[in-house]
Design a protein around this motif. Structure first.
Motif, short mmCIF file in Angstrom:
data_model
loop_
_atom_site.label_atom_id
_atom_site.label_comp_id
_atom_site.label_asym_id
_atom_site.label_seq_id
_atom_site.Cartn_x
_atom_site.Cartn_y
_atom_site.Cartn_z
N ASN A 216 23.05 -9.46 -12.30
CA ASN A 216 23.22 -8.56 -13.43
C ASN A 216 21.85 -8.22 -13.98
O ASN A 216 21.07 -9.11 -14.35
N SER A 217 21.50 -6.94 -14.06
CA SER A 217 20.12 -6.59 -14.38
C SER A 217 19.70 -6.96 -15.80
O SER A 217 18.52 -6.96 -16.11
N TRP A 218 20.65 -7.27 -16.67
CA TRP A 218 20.25 -7.77 -17.98
C TRP A 218 19.77 -9.22 -17.90
O TRP A 218 18.95 -9.65 -18.70
N PHE A 219 20.30 -9.97 -16.95
CA PHE A 219 20.02 -11.41 -16.93
C PHE A 219 19.48 -11.93 -15.59
O PHE A 219 19.24 -13.12 -15.45
N ARG A 220 19.27 -11.05 -14.61
CA ARG A 220 18.90 -11.55 -13.29
C ARG A 220 17.51 -12.17 -13.24
O ARG A 220 17.17 -12.87 -12.28
N LEU A 221 16.67 -11.92 -14.24
CA LEU A 221 15.35 -12.55 -14.26
C LEU A 221 15.39 -13.99 -14.79
O LEU A 221 14.38 -14.69 -14.74
#
Length: 359
Positions: A198-203
């Motif tokens: 999920n690009s909000w939390f993938r980091l």
């Protein structure tokens, strides 16, 4: 349709989050893909106050275990079902060194570790050469039953959609989110390993690992304890059935059961269990673990409409009630989230990438 909170995923985190929202009188909708072998459904639901080969007390266990048991007991009462089982863990020592380590730890702190008075009690069931110790209190929560009963309740309330969540269709503004015909004050991701893409939390520093388990039938095997020797042997509510597992695979090609685990665990059981048994099922799932072994709880520092309750790893049964409650108390009453779990500890990391969608 408008709700206070849109919850993505009805594993143990999503279930407990919606339970605490219900208790606060908030409206919510759960979207869940009903995956058969999710990590919550494959897990044994063990609450173990001791972790690792060095018999270390589990992080925050003095707080989270009593809270978790109170929460599950409340759910038992509400759902008029039984799925909480208090069973101490009988730990069979694989070597004299492990026996000595256990004894040394008892001398330092005997809150959860105890010597076992009758060292020969289990001779008719198991092979063991170096004795055993006891870990108590400990519990097993029958998660499949809890999840199914809660899903039935959600269906009664028209509060669940069983379908794939399409991340690209989620629209975020400053004060609400929109998804198809739904608007929500908050969206909280409780979707296990899917959050890692999920690009909000993938980091975030996810560290997914694969676990496997077997279900065996052993009608003559004593079911009054959880037994441990390399793997856990956990009695299930159906008489004669036991859950056996699990392992940790940090590198894996897929989420399917493997022949390696099957052979290795079969050999272990044949050398350990004296009574007849047969393997009746073999399952696998990917756990949403984290690098630092601490969960991700809270709202995105740059997109406060977006939240997360994830990263419970192998401790989800004990951690999820405590941190689901903390998250709802933060949402409703602006109470703090524990620093070690608050996703805001990654504010700098999460500032590197913003936007929506998956990759």
């Amino acid at each position: 349709m408008h709700v206070d909170c849109l919850i993505i995923g009805q594993g143990i985190s999503g279930t407990l989050l919606s339970w605490f929202l219900h208790k606060e009188g908030k409206t919510f909708l759960v979207i869940d893909n009903n995956k058969v072998d999710s990590s919550s459904k494959v897990a044994a639901g063990i609450i173990n106050p001791i972790t690792g080969r060095r018999y270390v007390t589990t992080w925050m266990i003095d707080e989270v275990m009593p809270f978790a048991i109170d929460t599950y007991r409340s759910l038992e009462s509400y759902l008029q079902a039984s799925f909480v089982y208090e069973k101490s863990i009988i730990d069979f020592f694989p070597s004299p060194q492990m026996l000595n380590a256990f004894v040394d730890r008892i001398a330092e702190n005997d809150t959860y570790l105890h010597s076992y008075p009758n060292q020969n009690q289990f001779n008719q069931y198991f092979n063991y050469d170096f004795g055993c110790g006891e870990i108590r209190p400990s519990y097993s929560i029958h998660l499949p039953l809890l999840l199914e009963l809660w899903k039935q309740k959600l269906n009664e309330w028209n509060a669940i959609k069983e379908e794939e969540f399409l991340l690209d269709d989620l629209q975020i503004s400053d004060d609400h989110a929109s998804y198809h015909d739904i608007t929500a004050g908050k969206v909280i991701f409780c979707d296990g390993v899917d959050a890692a893409t999920n690009s909000w939390f993938r980091l975030l520093p996810f560290a997914p690992n694969k676990g496997e388990a077997m279900i065996i039938e052993a009608e003559e095997l004593y079911n009054g304890h959880i037994f441990k020797r390399g793997v856990m042997l956990v009695p299930l509510p159906t008489p004669g059935l036991f859950w056996v597992g699990s392992n940790y695979q940090w590198e894996f090609a897929d989420d399917k059961p493997s022949e390696h685990f099957y052979k290795q665990t079969s050999n272990l059981l044949q050398n350990w269990i004296k009574v007849p048994f047969k393997i009746v099922d073999h399952k696998a799932a990917i756990r949403p673990a984290t690098v630092e072994r601490r969960p991700f709880v809270g709202f995105h520092p740059h997109f406060p409409v977006i939240g997360i309750l994830n990263g419970m790893g192998t401790k989800g049964t004990s951690l999820a009630p405590f941190f689901a409650h903390q998250l709802i108390q933060h949402l409703v009453y602006d109470l703090p989230i524990a620093d070690e779990a608050n996703v805001h500890r990654f504010t700098r990391i999460l500032s590197r990438e913003t936007g929506k969608g998956s990759s």
